[in-house]
Design a protein around this motif. Sequence first.
Motif, PDB file in Angstrom:
ATOM      1  N   LEU A  91      25.651  31.700  21.303  1.00  0.00           N
ATOM      2  CA  LEU A  91      24.574  31.172  20.449  1.00  0.00           C
ATOM      3  C   LEU A  91      25.016  30.015  19.562  1.00  0.00           C
ATOM      4  N   GLU A  92      26.293  29.685  19.602  1.00  0.00           N
ATOM      5  CA  GLU A  92      26.749  28.447  18.949  1.00  0.00           C
ATOM      6  C   GLU A  92      26.507  27.318  19.935  1.00  0.00           C
ATOM      7  N   ARG A  93      25.395  26.632  19.791  1.00  0.00           N
ATOM      8  CA  ARG A  93      25.008  25.573  20.733  1.00  0.00           C
ATOM      9  C   ARG A  93      24.841  24.271  19.961  1.00  0.00           C
ATOM     10  N   VAL A  94      25.643  23.257  20.331  1.00  0.00           N
ATOM     11  CA  VAL A  94      25.482  21.994  19.587  1.00  0.00           C
ATOM     12  C   VAL A  94      24.121  21.360  19.876  1.00  0.00           C
ATOM     13  N   VAL A 144      29.925  16.079  12.146  1.00  0.00           N
ATOM     14  CA  VAL A 144      31.214  15.691  11.547  1.00  0.00           C
ATOM     15  C   VAL A 144      31.390  14.229  11.930  1.00  0.00           C
ATOM     16  N   GLY A 145      31.335  13.349  10.952  1.00  0.00           N
ATOM     17  CA  GLY A 145      31.319  11.924  11.270  1.00  0.00           C
ATOM     18  C   GLY A 145      30.127  11.647  12.180  1.00  0.00           C
ATOM     19  N   ILE A 146      30.311  10.741  13.128  1.00  0.00           N
ATOM     20  CA  ILE A 146      29.248  10.477  14.102  1.00  0.00           C
ATOM     21  C   ILE A 146      29.814  10.780  15.475  1.00  0.00           C
ATOM     22  N   ILE A 196      17.445  12.077  22.028  1.00  0.00           N
ATOM     23  CA  ILE A 196      18.604  11.298  22.487  1.00  0.00           C
ATOM     24  C   ILE A 196      19.580  11.111  21.319  1.00  0.00           C
ATOM     25  N   LEU A 197      19.010  10.809  20.149  1.00  0.00           N
ATOM     26  CA  LEU A 197      19.856  10.655  18.957  1.00  0.00           C
ATOM     27  C   LEU A 197      20.612  11.951  18.655  1.00  0.00           C
ATOM     28  N   ILE A 246      25.937  14.572  17.847  1.00  0.00           N
ATOM     29  CA  ILE A 246      26.833  15.728  17.937  1.00  0.00           C
ATOM     30  C   ILE A 246      27.944  15.565  18.967  1.00  0.00           C
ATOM     31  N   LYS A 247      27.784  14.549  19.877  1.00  0.00           N
ATOM     32  CA  LYS A 247      28.873  14.469  20.862  1.00  0.00           C
ATOM     33  C   LYS A 247      29.114  13.109  21.501  1.00  0.00           C
TER      34      LYS A 247
END
Length: 418
Positions: free
Chosen positions: A291-294, A386-388, A211-212, A217-218
């Motif tokens: 394949l770029e998967r956050v 990048v940041g939170i 969950i974190l 990432i988003k």
Amino acid sequence: MQQRTQTTQGNDGLFAVGSPVTHWSVQTSNPVQYEIRACENLLDPENLTILEDAADGGRRRRFVVTDRVVDSLYGERIRAYFGHHDVEHRVLVLEDGETHKSMDAVLRVTAALDAFGVDRRREPVIAIGGGVLMDIVGFAASLYRRSTPFIRIPTTLIGLVDAGVGAKTGVNHNGHKNRLGTYFPADRTLLDRSFLATLDARHISNGLSEILKIALIKDARLFDLLEQHGADLLRTKLQSPASMGPTPADVPVDQRLAARGLHLDPATEVVERAIQGMLEELQPNLWEKVLERVVDYGHTFSPTIEMHALPELLHGEAVAVDMALTTVMAERRGLVSAYQRDRVLRVMERLGLPTWHPLCTSELLVEALHDTVRHRDGKQRLPLPVGIGSAVFVNDVTEAELGAAAEALGLVSSGAAR
Ligand SMILES: NC(=O)c1ccc[n+]([C@@H]2O[C@H](COP(=O)([O-])OP(=O)(O)OC[C@H]3O[C@@H](n4cnc5c(N)ncnc54)[C@H](O)[C@@H]3O)[C@@H](O)[C@H]2O)c1
Ligand SMILES: O=C(CO)[C@@H](O)[C@H](O)[C@H](O)[C@H](O)COP(=O)(O)O
Ligand SMILES: [Zn+2]
């Protein structure tokens, strides 16, 4: 379908018989639709949800797979449920845990499916258990007669927010994490959070790690919720509305929520945001053509760390160590401030997650990155925060950077984060 043959003029539009090169190009599409539904009291005999799709014309049979621990806790109720509805059933009980996530387990399931004589389309296999169990059963269902429908009923937090909602199945192989597997979503996933009440705190933490990941990432709001309520969520095992704190019980739930300016209780909002965020990422890229998967965040170094530490580290714990390391890398690159880095590490600790592990040596991290680069088709495609609440992909991590980040993590995770 088009049949094309190559002509001496190379005119693509011409069809010629008997020329030396002939090829057929087949195109088809396979639309995928599956359902994930939040439910309550799934095992209550009066609740028909599990059998809702029973299009079996009177021949009611179900093949259920669970694991040893889940069987000891819920086996009686599972059998009573199908017995109550007069459903002929077989419950296959597998060993539990990551060390049993193997091809042997998959073949045990397929052999038992054969012995039961499961119908090809109208008797969905039912998987009741955690991520390991669902990954095994999903894999078996995808192989059996090249595909047999299945239903997932996750009983762990990782199962509810991650393994139960995507399309991947798989087992460990040759010492590698999830090296064999398929893309085969369940027809239905039924989410009943009350199963979490019997999980121990460590496995709640394990799920909070995934969950974190979504938060970092988003979803900054999800991070704030974890920061504010993490300890409570862990204590109450995400059972709501009990997790709302010690307000007098005679105050109605919605008044208590309104007093806090919330629409949902924190446990519900956290679980829903995690699933929503995950599905927003998965749906447009379900087969992972890109394949770029956050959602691979925390899964660059962790597969190797997890397999080397097995059975000491749980999946979510290895992911947490990876996220701690990459948070430090991001701070060293100026993508995250030192204040944000320490907030992240503090939240991890509050959620009962490790922020470091002795396996974080530069040798092992380099080996891990090398394996991941192959998995990601020759590039690092490493998501960094990048940041939170946001992320970027990088491809230029060096051995020296990894070593320095591992060293820095050792220092901050025993210092500033506390
Ligand atoms: N397919 C995917 O997309 C995906 C996504 C994330 C994780 N995963 C996989 O999921 C696995 C981790 O999942 P997990 O943590 O659920 O592992 P797990 O299935 O091993 O469950 C953890 C432990 O909890 C026990 N358990 C299950 N439900 C319980 C309950 N309600 N009460 C008490 N005990 C219970 C299990 O028997 C087991 O001992 C990893 O192998 C990971 O790779 C897969
Ligand atoms: O892809 C999903 C879920 O479908 C991610 O949330 C999940 O964390 C995955 O397990 C990781 O991305 C690792 O994937 P893989 O290396 O096993 O293919
Ligand atoms: Zn994972």
